[in-house]
Design an enzyme around this catalytic site. Structure first.
Site, PDB file in Angstrom:
ATOM      1  N   ASN A  41       0.803  -1.306   0.122  1.00 23.28           N
ATOM      2  CA  ASN A  41      -0.054  -0.037  -0.020  1.00 23.28           C
ATOM      3  C   ASN A  41       0.792   1.247   0.043  1.00 23.28           C
ATOM      4  O   ASN A  41       0.433   2.285  -0.487  1.00 23.28           O
ATOM      5  CB  ASN A  41      -0.923  -0.085   1.090  1.00 23.28           C
ATOM      6  CG  ASN A  41      -2.148  -1.043   1.002  1.00 23.28           C
ATOM      7  OD1 ASN A  41      -2.579  -1.239   0.088  1.00 23.28           O
ATOM      8  ND2 ASN A  41      -2.185  -1.616   2.167  1.00 23.28           N
ATOM      9  N   THR A 126      -0.888 -10.413   4.233  1.00 25.57           N
ATOM     10  CA  THR A 126      -2.324  -9.419   3.863  1.00 25.57           C
ATOM     11  C   THR A 126      -1.539  -8.331   2.809  1.00 25.57           C
ATOM     12  O   THR A 126      -2.298  -7.237   2.649  1.00 25.57           O
ATOM     13  CB  THR A 126      -2.904  -8.972   5.097  1.00 25.57           C
ATOM     14  OG1 THR A 126      -1.865  -8.135   5.786  1.00 25.57           O
ATOM     15  CG2 THR A 126      -3.434 -10.009   5.948  1.00 25.57           C
ATOM     16  N   PHE A 166      -4.787  -6.144  -6.497  1.00 23.52           N
ATOM     17  CA  PHE A 166      -3.451  -5.286  -5.864  1.00 23.52           C
ATOM     18  C   PHE A 166      -2.281  -6.068  -5.306  1.00 23.52           C
ATOM     19  O   PHE A 166      -1.291  -6.177  -6.001  1.00 23.52           O
ATOM     20  CB  PHE A 166      -3.997  -4.157  -5.037  1.00 23.52           C
ATOM     21  CG  PHE A 166      -2.648  -3.508  -4.520  1.00 23.52           C
ATOM     22  CD1 PHE A 166      -2.223  -3.587  -3.377  1.00 23.52           C
ATOM     23  CD2 PHE A 166      -2.321  -2.428  -5.401  1.00 23.52           C
ATOM     24  CE1 PHE A 166      -0.905  -2.992  -2.847  1.00 23.52           C
ATOM     25  CE2 PHE A 166      -1.001  -1.666  -5.082  1.00 23.52           C
ATOM     26  CZ  PHE A 166      -0.472  -1.875  -3.836  1.00 23.52           C
ATOM     27  N   ASN A 167      -2.658  -7.016  -4.250  1.00 26.84           N
ATOM     28  CA  ASN A 167      -1.581  -7.749  -3.648  1.00 26.84           C
ATOM     29  C   ASN A 167      -0.710  -8.747  -4.575  1.00 26.84           C
ATOM     30  O   ASN A 167       0.466  -8.863  -4.609  1.00 26.84           O
ATOM     31  CB  ASN A 167      -2.084  -8.503  -2.212  1.00 26.84           C
ATOM     32  CG  ASN A 167      -2.425  -7.850  -1.359  1.00 26.84           C
ATOM     33  OD1 ASN A 167      -1.920  -6.451  -1.257  1.00 26.84           O
ATOM     34  ND2 ASN A 167      -3.045  -8.193  -0.226  1.00 26.84           N
ATOM     35  N   HIS A 240     -10.651  -6.147   3.979  1.00 20.01           N
ATOM     36  CA  HIS A 240     -10.117  -7.439   3.103  1.00 20.01           C
ATOM     37  C   HIS A 240      -9.418  -8.194   4.115  1.00 20.01           C
ATOM     38  O   HIS A 240      -9.640  -9.325   4.403  1.00 20.01           O
ATOM     39  CB  HIS A 240      -9.285  -6.904   2.035  1.00 20.01           C
ATOM     40  CG  HIS A 240      -9.769  -6.193   1.015  1.00 20.01           C
ATOM     41  ND1 HIS A 240     -10.555  -6.543   0.017  1.00 20.01           N
ATOM     42  CD2 HIS A 240      -9.798  -4.578   0.904  1.00 20.01           C
ATOM     43  CE1 HIS A 240     -10.955  -5.421  -0.624  1.00 20.01           C
ATOM     44  NE2 HIS A 240     -10.380  -4.225  -0.388  1.00 20.01           N
TER      45      HIS A 240
HETATM   46  O1  RIB Z   1      -6.584  -5.644  -2.862  1.00 17.29           O
HETATM   47  C1  RIB Z   1      -6.669  -5.330  -1.397  1.00 17.29           C
HETATM   48  C2  RIB Z   1      -5.467  -5.697  -0.816  1.00 17.29           C
HETATM   49  O2  RIB Z   1      -4.348  -4.675  -1.117  1.00 17.29           O
HETATM   50  C3  RIB Z   1      -5.470  -5.572   0.741  1.00 17.29           C
HETATM   51  O3  RIB Z   1      -5.001  -6.195   1.409  1.00 17.29           O
HETATM   52  C4  RIB Z   1      -5.286  -4.090   0.977  1.00 17.29           C
HETATM   53  O4  RIB Z   1      -4.628  -3.788   2.385  1.00 17.29           O
HETATM   54  C5  RIB Z   1      -4.109  -3.967  -0.246  1.00 17.29           C
HETATM   55  O5  RIB Z   1      -2.772  -4.395   0.466  1.00 17.29           O
HETATM   56 CA    CA Z   2      -2.840  -5.222   2.867  1.00 14.57          CA
END
Ligand code: RIB
Ligand code: CA
Length: 311
Positions: A41, A126, A166-167, A240
């Site tokens: 992030n 996460t 995203f992750n 999430h």
């Molecule tokens: O796509 C959501 C994820 O990406 C979550 O883990 C959020 O914190 C970001 O890391």
């Molecule tokens: Ca995250």
């Protein structure tokens, strides 16, 4: 007495990462062994600072925080200031932490804790999977020592590109290493986490709890709700990452299915996509326990109970 479930949270705080940490620290079924940080992030300097702030407000300064990878394995780093703000956790004002990260890289701490263990530690990433992949490559002996990996990431659709969550998108090569490792994986993808919406009713229930941590969570949700409205047109934000910890606390809150999942690392348009083989068309062995539905009331009761714990 029932033994606590040992977990290491590898995170990129992150509003929802912070709530995941606070849920873990509050629940009697969890033994939070360590927190490791990764660029996601925000830059790893910021996600580490945010993790330290969360540890301090939670009063769990005995839990080591180790700083991890600042860059993905191959790709150029991408962060998410539009969602989480420039600090990675904009909104709440917390004092600078009085504690520091431990003098051990996240990857080395993960390896050491796993090798020292009886094979009873669950990894809970996460954020992007860079640290987890690096640990697997640096010391393959950890693979049989990982009880399970409960990942927030992926899904049958994307939130960073139309295909990729995203992750996974930030470091798809790392995700491929992890998904192909043979370690038991449970995946909290967007199909699941978009059911964990922090409605105004949830925020109102949290607002009735009078302690600094509940107040902090409330402020996190105010900011997160606004960015999800502005960026995604959501009425309420999905929390999430807390879904991963909730699963470690009580898997019965979720309905899951064993499916085959591949990670795309070559696609011009589909880079970072998790190809969830819902109908078994690949005929490949299932490698992931994919979470499909969430018992919302049980989930939010866990979060509310966690808020009350800090009173
Ligand atoms: O796509 C959501 C994820 O990406 C979550 O883990 C959020 O914190 C970001 O890391
Ligand atoms: Ca995250």
């Amino acid at each position: 007495m029932e033994t606590k479930r040992k977990i290491i949270i590898d995170c990129d705080p992150g509003h929802d990462d912070a709530i995941a940490i606070l849920l873990a620290a509050a629940n009697p079924k969890i033994d939070l062994v360590a927190i490791t940080t990764v660029a996601g992030n925000a830059e790893v300097e910021k996600t580490t600072l945010n993790a330290l702030k969360v540890v301090e407000i939670a009063g769990i300064t005995d839990v080591p925080v180790a700083r991890g990878a600042g860059q993905p394995l191959i790709r150029v780093r991408e962060t998410a200031p539009d969602i989480h703000g420039d600090s990675g956790m904009d909104g709440p004002e917390l004092p600078l932490p009085t504690i520091a990260p431990v003098n051990e890289h996240a990857v080395d701490l993960i390896i050491r804790k796993l090798l020292e263990s009886d094979g009873d530690i669950t990894l809970v990433p996460t954020g992007p999977l860079t640290n987890i992949a690096m640990a697997m490559r640096r010391e393959p002996a950890i693979l049989p020592k990982i009880q399970e990996i409960v990942i927030m990431g992926g899904g049958t659709f994307g939130n960073w590109t139309p295909a990729a969550e995203f992750n996974i998108f930030v470091d798809a090569e790392a995700a491929k290493v992890v998904f192909e490792s043979g370690v038991p994986i449970t995946m909290m993808g967007l199909d699941l986490t978009h059911q964990a919406l922090a409605t105004q009713d949830v925020s109102d229930r949290i607002a009735e709890i009078d302690n600094p941590v509940a107040g902090f969570i409330g402020e996190l949700l105010v900011f997160f709700r606004q960015t999800y409205r502005d960026v995604f047109g959501f009425e309420d934000p999905p929390v999430h990452d807390a879904c991963c910890v909730a699963y470690c606390i009580d898997p019965s809150v979720f309905e899951c299915k064993k499916l085959h999942v591949d990670v795309e690392t070559k696609g011009e348009y589909a880079y970072g996509m998790t190809l969830v083989d819902i109908h078994g068309v690949t005929k490949k062995e299932p490698n992931v326990n994919v979470a499909l539905t969430l018992d919302r009331e049980k989930f939010w009761s866990m979060i509310i109970d966690a808020c009350k714990y800090y009173g």
